[in-house]
Design an enzyme around this catalytic site. Structure first.
Site, PDB file in Angstrom:
ATOM      1  N   SER A  31       1.325  -1.126   0.051  1.00  0.00           N
ATOM      2  CA  SER A  31      -0.241   0.059  -0.402  1.00  0.00           C
ATOM      3  C   SER A  31       0.868   1.509   0.140  1.00  0.00           C
ATOM      4  O   SER A  31       1.247   1.839   0.994  1.00  0.00           O
ATOM      5  CB  SER A  31      -0.789   0.297   0.909  1.00  0.00           C
ATOM      6  OG  SER A  31      -1.528   1.300   1.588  1.00  0.00           O
TER       7      SER A  31
HETATM    8  N1  LIG Z   1      -7.770   8.205   1.356  1.00  0.00           N
HETATM    9  C1  LIG Z   1      -6.734   7.016   1.651  1.00  0.00           C
HETATM   10  C2  LIG Z   1      -6.867   5.986   0.508  1.00  0.00           C
HETATM   11  C3  LIG Z   1      -6.279   4.769   1.142  1.00  0.00           C
HETATM   12  C4  LIG Z   1      -6.452   3.731  -0.306  1.00  0.00           C
HETATM   13  O1  LIG Z   1      -6.860   3.980  -0.774  1.00  0.00           O
HETATM   14  N2  LIG Z   1      -6.147   2.238   0.178  1.00  0.00           N
HETATM   15  C5  LIG Z   1      -5.851   0.999  -0.287  1.00  0.00           C
HETATM   16  C6  LIG Z   1      -5.026   0.161  -0.191  1.00  0.00           C
HETATM   17  S1  LIG Z   1      -3.335   1.229  -0.945  1.00  0.00           S
HETATM   18  C7  LIG Z   1      -6.787   0.160   0.218  1.00  0.00           C
HETATM   19  O2  LIG Z   1      -6.804  -0.378   1.138  1.00  0.00           O
HETATM   20  N3  LIG Z   1      -7.983   0.789  -0.373  1.00  0.00           N
HETATM   21  C8  LIG Z   1      -9.401  -0.143   0.501  1.00  0.00           C
HETATM   22  C9  LIG Z   1     -10.445   0.312   0.001  1.00  0.00           C
HETATM   23  O3  LIG Z   1     -10.596   1.752  -0.504  1.00  0.00           O
HETATM   24  O4  LIG Z   1     -11.630   0.790  -0.139  1.00  0.00           O
HETATM   25  C10 LIG Z   1      -5.635   7.583   1.822  1.00  0.00           C
HETATM   26  O5  LIG Z   1      -5.297   8.878   1.086  1.00  0.00           O
HETATM   27  O6  LIG Z   1      -4.702   7.291   2.579  1.00  0.00           O
END
Ligand SMILES: N[C@@H](CCC(=O)N[C@@H](CS)C(=O)NCC(=O)O)C(=O)O
EC number: 2.5.1.18
Length: 245
Positions: A31
């Site tokens: 991630s």
């Molecule tokens: N808005 C969050 C996004 C985080 C994200 O998209 N993480 C991914 C892995 S890189 C995830 O686990 N997504 C699951 C989901 O969006 O439901 C940030 O800025 O950190």
């Protein structure tokens, strides 16, 4: 207020006997958003801006996705498109050397790396932070693979480990108790509501053993403003040392 002054404010709060918040960072090096969260947390800790006990908890994002029925964002075409642009601007905002993956399949091959991190957490906790950073720098910083034995060995040696210690840690990562630990860490995160990464748990109660008090959950590297507010501590963006406040 400069970050150095804040460090003094934070330790003064600790001296006054206020409960020190606990922050658990659940992450998988798959991630990229977790990398941004990790570096921000480490900066806030190192500069003493936040008075908090931070624990690094490598888990397995694939297991989280499977258990919750969630899917990696890029598997939905519109989300994948959005994420590509968002990651580029988040990397710029954080000043992070994030580069797009040459082969996106590499994102789904982090099980061995996460086991390695759990082996470090048990046998070489002083290496956990550095090894975590090495793995991200390779996968998301264009530094090399982290799926092969060779890639993992190089990541270990990138932290300053000698070849023989790196080989031992790698061998250790295949042991049953380490595999079980990774599973248990993933289950802890699931019990705390995780569906993605970074999953950040916060506890602000004075009594460490008070399990009746739930952990507060934050998903993403973009929730630090509200996390800071929940702790009653300041937020100055991802680079507090560059703050002109
Ligand atoms: N808005 C969050 C996004 C985080 C994200 O998209 N993480 C991914 C892995 S890189 C995830 O686990 N997504 C699951 C989901 O969006 O439901 C940030 O800025 O950190």
């Amino acid at each position: 207020m400069a970050a150095k002054g804040l460090a003094t404010a934070a330790s003064a709060a600790r001296r006054r006997g206020r409960a020190v918040p606990k922050i658990d960072l659940f992450y998988d090096v798959a991630s990229p958003y977790s990398w941004l969260a990790f570096e921000t947390l480490m900066r806030y800790r190192d500069l003493g801006v936040w008075d908090a006990d931070i624990t690094l908890r490598p888990f397995f994002l694939g297991g989280i996705m499977k258990a919750t029925g969630n899917k990696p964002p890029a598997t939905l075409k519109a989300k994948g498109k959005y994420m590509k642009g968002d990651l580029a601007r988040m990397a710029k905002y954080h000043g992070a050397p994030l580069v797009p993956l040459k082969d996106p399949r590499a994102m789904f091959e982090t099980l061995a790396a996460q086991r390695l991190l759990n082996a470090a957490a048990v046998d070489a906790p002083e290496q956990l932070e550095g090894l975590t950073r090495e793995l991200w720098t390779r996968l998301w910083g264009g530094g090399g693979d982290i799926a092969s034995e060779q890639g993992l060995q190089e990541a270990c040696m990138g932290t300053g480990m000698d070849a023989s210690s790196a080989r031992s840690l790698l061998a250790r990562s295949g042991d049953a108790d380490i595999k079980a630990r990774l599973k248990e860490e993933t289950e802890v995160a699931l019990r705390r509501g995780a569906f993605g990464a970074p999953w950040i748990s916060l506890r602000t109660c004075a009594d460490d053993d008070d399990d009746r008090k739930p952990w507060e959950a934050f998903f993403g590297c973009d929730r630090f403003d509200v996390l800071a507010q929940a702790m009653g501590q300041p937020w100055f963006g991802p680079h507090p040392s560059l703050s002109k406040l």
